[in-house]
Design an enzyme around this catalytic site. Structure first.
Site, PDB file in Angstrom:
ATOM      1  N   LYS A  49       0.838  -1.204   0.000  1.00 15.47           N
ATOM      2  CA  LYS A  49       0.000   0.000   0.000  1.00 15.47           C
ATOM      3  C   LYS A  49       0.866   1.245   0.000  1.00 15.47           C
ATOM      4  O   LYS A  49       1.939   1.239   0.592  1.00 15.47           O
ATOM      5  CB  LYS A  49      -0.832   0.049   1.299  1.00 15.47           C
ATOM      6  CG  LYS A  49      -1.969  -0.938   1.399  1.00 15.47           C
ATOM      7  CD  LYS A  49      -2.695  -0.742   2.738  1.00 15.47           C
ATOM      8  CE  LYS A  49      -3.769  -1.796   2.950  1.00 15.47           C
ATOM      9  NZ  LYS A  49      -4.892  -1.692   2.010  1.00 15.47           N
ATOM     10  N   ARG A  82     -10.091 -11.658   2.738  1.00 18.62           N
ATOM     11  CA  ARG A  82     -10.923 -12.760   2.245  1.00 18.62           C
ATOM     12  C   ARG A  82     -10.141 -14.076   2.274  1.00 18.62           C
ATOM     13  O   ARG A  82     -10.729 -15.144   2.408  1.00 18.62           O
ATOM     14  CB  ARG A  82     -11.430 -12.423   0.833  1.00 18.62           C
ATOM     15  CG  ARG A  82     -10.354 -12.269  -0.212  1.00 18.62           C
ATOM     16  CD  ARG A  82     -10.838 -11.526  -1.459  1.00 18.62           C
ATOM     17  NE  ARG A  82     -10.882 -10.071  -1.242  1.00 18.62           N
ATOM     18  CZ  ARG A  82     -11.301  -9.192  -2.147  1.00 18.62           C
ATOM     19  NH1 ARG A  82     -11.729  -9.619  -3.335  1.00 18.62           N
ATOM     20  NH2 ARG A  82     -11.303  -7.905  -1.882  1.00 18.62           N
TER      21      ARG A  82
HETATM   22  N1  BES Z   1      -7.895  -3.764   4.904  1.00 22.08           N
HETATM   23  C1  BES Z   1      -8.135  -3.381   3.553  1.00 22.08           C
HETATM   24  C2  BES Z   1      -9.462  -2.656   3.357  1.00 22.08           C
HETATM   25  C3  BES Z   1      -9.606  -1.324   4.044  1.00 22.08           C
HETATM   26  C4  BES Z   1      -9.402  -0.158   3.341  1.00 22.08           C
HETATM   27  C5  BES Z   1     -10.044  -1.234   5.346  1.00 22.08           C
HETATM   28  C6  BES Z   1      -9.574   1.068   3.947  1.00 22.08           C
HETATM   29  C7  BES Z   1     -10.226  -0.015   5.970  1.00 22.08           C
HETATM   30  C8  BES Z   1      -9.998   1.144   5.258  1.00 22.08           C
HETATM   31  C9  BES Z   1      -8.148  -4.619   2.665  1.00 22.08           C
HETATM   32  O1  BES Z   1      -7.316  -5.652   3.068  1.00 22.08           O
HETATM   33  C10 BES Z   1      -7.674  -4.206   1.303  1.00 22.08           C
HETATM   34  O2  BES Z   1      -6.560  -3.791   1.195  1.00 22.08           O
HETATM   35  N2  BES Z   1      -8.544  -4.339   0.303  1.00 22.08           N
HETATM   36  C11 BES Z   1      -8.225  -3.991  -1.031  1.00 22.08           C
HETATM   37  C12 BES Z   1      -8.726  -5.088  -1.938  1.00 22.08           C
HETATM   38  C13 BES Z   1      -8.260  -4.975  -3.359  1.00 22.08           C
HETATM   39  C14 BES Z   1      -6.760  -5.164  -3.436  1.00 22.08           C
HETATM   40  C15 BES Z   1      -8.975  -6.029  -4.181  1.00 22.08           C
HETATM   41  C16 BES Z   1      -8.913  -2.667  -1.350  1.00 22.08           C
HETATM   42  O3  BES Z   1     -10.033  -2.474  -0.919  1.00 22.08           O
HETATM   43  O4  BES Z   1      -8.287  -1.850  -1.999  1.00 22.08           O
HETATM   44 MN    MN Z   2      -5.348  -5.415   2.360  1.00 22.24          MN
END
Ligand code: BES
Ligand code: MN
Ligand code: ZN
Length: 510
Positions: free
Chosen positions: A281, A355
């Site tokens: 990230k 997931r």
């Molecule tokens: N933990 C994050 C989701 C999240 C984002 C929680 C902002 C709280 C605030 C999750 O693991 C994630 O990174 N999801 C990705 C999925 C994508 C790579 C398919 C996302 O939502 O960008």
């Molecule tokens: Mn994530």
């Protein structure tokens, strides 16, 4: 904080502050309302004078303190906004605003004059519950790492007075239940706020064991060796990147209060830190990722509340805990992992890790406990925050009965849920060319719903509800500006109150 009921008038409770609610005044409303005669007596006419100068308008968030001329503390008036829009949530916000305004003011005890909060369709019981919620949640602060703190309200009294004294019994019952519920939410916040260096998967296991010991619940912890024997390839893949904080799956069992109650599995995403892994990230998106364990910690809070309140169903809590970080042992895009139920996941993005850990936990719950229903809580997708913002969680539940039960609990507790659809379009998007499912889709649409479609592969025939709490799980100094006062900075414990309410109100299998 203590919460007591007092049959007497608020003034007789001897509190440092007496709190009354004021509905918004119409422009032409000049006469001083007779309902405030008691308050005006305490302030020897100062209240009426302030009213006549139009200092008190009853607008939302308006908090006015009038010091009593006899030197015995103060009267606090909190605005409720327009009468026609008054709900229990207005009272919840108002109580939080009062408690926050009184921080650092030498006020240790506050007596809320309940009849002033009973308006429109808000019953005395609902008003008492809302005041308890607002005061406990709004008064909470994460102080573990602060060397100084402003003192605040330590004792809350709900004063019935002559108007409500003969309704004491049901109000006392409501207050006792609500206090336990909201204390569980506060307890949850205290763990969810811990940073990732402290709140490792092993530490969450210790918290679960300590809770189990205190409440007499069976707790089982599966470490990385055991997880390998069990073929939990999802949790192991995500947790494999952390050399310092290996993954854990934690199971905590509440046997249920009803003789032939149903079994409900409650599963939580427990990513103690989400860096994204190899699909790393950007720094700003990583800043709050210690809160990525919020679903799992909420499961602990739900088990605590259900046990103390003797909820009818048997509740199995499962926490899927791992740290998603970057190292030579991290899982990679392109890897294919085999999960507990034998299905394989094609990993295309290591940041879609929630997931992946949930796949094992959901499948394990189904195989081991054959639950009548399953609910999962997860800070699963950024798309959820885009769709619904920071106050409302997404509810994805193909089963109408379960969905409606949760929506009813949402209305009762004021934790907003919005139901979203799950269609074959979403299901098609998560099919993999290489394995059974892919953890990230080719076209970036409906991210919250494709995540749910992925999870559905691991619930079998079990009626199931997924709560994506990514937005509501925590507030930041920026989002907090727009949130109700009971949503304090940091973890909110979202989900504890709504899911516990659902479980308290649900009895036998159907
Ligand atoms: N933990 C994050 C989701 C999240 C984002 C929680 C902002 C709280 C605030 C999750 O693991 C994630 O990174 N999801 C990705 C999925 C994508 C790579 C398919 C996302 O939502 O960008
Ligand atoms: Mn994530
Ligand atoms: Zn995550």
């Amino acid at each position: 904080m203590k919460a007591l009921l007092d049959r007497r008038e608020a003034a007789d409770a001897g509190a440092d502050a007496i709190v009354s609610a004021v509905p918004e005044r119409a422009e032409k409303e000049t006469a001083f309302p007779r309902t405030f005669a008691k308050e005006d007596g305490l302030t020897k006419g100062l209240l009426k004078a302030a009213w006549d100068r139009r200092e008190i308008r009853g607008k939302r968030k308006e908090v006015t303190s009038i010091h009593r001329p006899d030197g015995r503390g103060r009267l606090v008036l909190v605005g409720l906004g327009p009468r026609s829009r008054y709900t229990a949530d207005t009272a919840r916000r108002a109580a939080a605003e009062v408690v926050r305004a009184l921080k650092g003011k030498g006020v240790r005890t506050a007596a809320f004059r309940l009849p002033t909060f009973v308006q429109e369709s808000v019953t005395p019981e609902a008003a008492a519950r809302a005041i308890v919620d607002g005061a406990f949640l709004g008064g909470y602060e994460f102080l573990k790492y602060k060397s100084t703190a402003d003192g605040g309200v330590e004792e809350l009294t709900i004063a019935l007075g002559s108007e409500l004294a003969n309704e004491e019994t049901p109000i006392q019952k409501a207050l006792d239940e609500e206090r336990t519920l909201v204390e569980s939410a506060v307890w949850t916040r205290e763990i969810a706020n811990l940073p990732a260096d402290t709140a490792s998967p092993a530490r969450l296991a210790e918290e679960a064991k300590a809770l189990g010991k205190e409440l007499g619940l069976k707790v089982t912890v599966f470490d990385e060796t055991k997880l390998a024997e069990m073929h939990c390839g999802g949790i192991l893949a995500v947790g494999g990147g952390s050399t310092s904080h290996p993954p854990r799956m934690i199971v905590i069992e509440y046997p249920g209060g009803a003789r032939r109650g149903k079994t409900v599995a409650v599963v939580g995403k427990g990513i103690t830190f989400d860096s994204g892994g190899i699909s790393i990230k950007p720094a700003p998106s990583m800043a709050n990722m210690k809160f990525d364990k919020s679903g799992a910690v909420a499961v602990l809070g739900i088990l605590r509340a259900c046990t103390l309140l003797k909820a009818p169903p048997r509740v199995i809590g499962i926490l899927a805990c791992a740290e998603n970080v970057l190292s030579g042992t991290s899982y990679r895009p392109g890897d294919v992992v085999r999960t507990y139920n034998g299905k394989t996941i094609e990993v295309l993005n290591t940041d879609a890790e929630g997931r992946v850990v949930l796949s094992d936990a959901l499948a394990y719950a189904v195989a081991q406990y054959h639950p009548d229903e399953m609910i999962d809580l997860a800070t699963l997708t950024g798309a959820q925050v885009i769709a619904l913002g920071d106050d409302t969680a997404a509810l994805i539940a193909p089963d109408d009965r379960l969905a409606n039960g949760l929506l009813a609990a949402s209305a009762a507790t004021g934790e907003p849920l919005w139901r979203m659809p799950l269609t074959d379009f979403h299901r098609e998007l998560v099919k993999s060319d290489v394995g059974d499912v892919r953890n990230s889709t080719e076209i970036p649409v409906a991210g919250t719903l494709t995540a749910a479609a992925f999870l559905e592969n691991f619930v079998g025939e079990t009626p199931w509800a997924h709560l994506d709490i990514a937005g509501a799980a925590y507030t930041t100094p920026l989002t907090r500006k727009y949130q109700p006062a009971y949503m304090n900075a940091g973890a909110t414990a979202f989900g504890v109150r709504v899911v516990t309410r659902y479980l308290l109100d649900s009895a036998r299998p159907t």
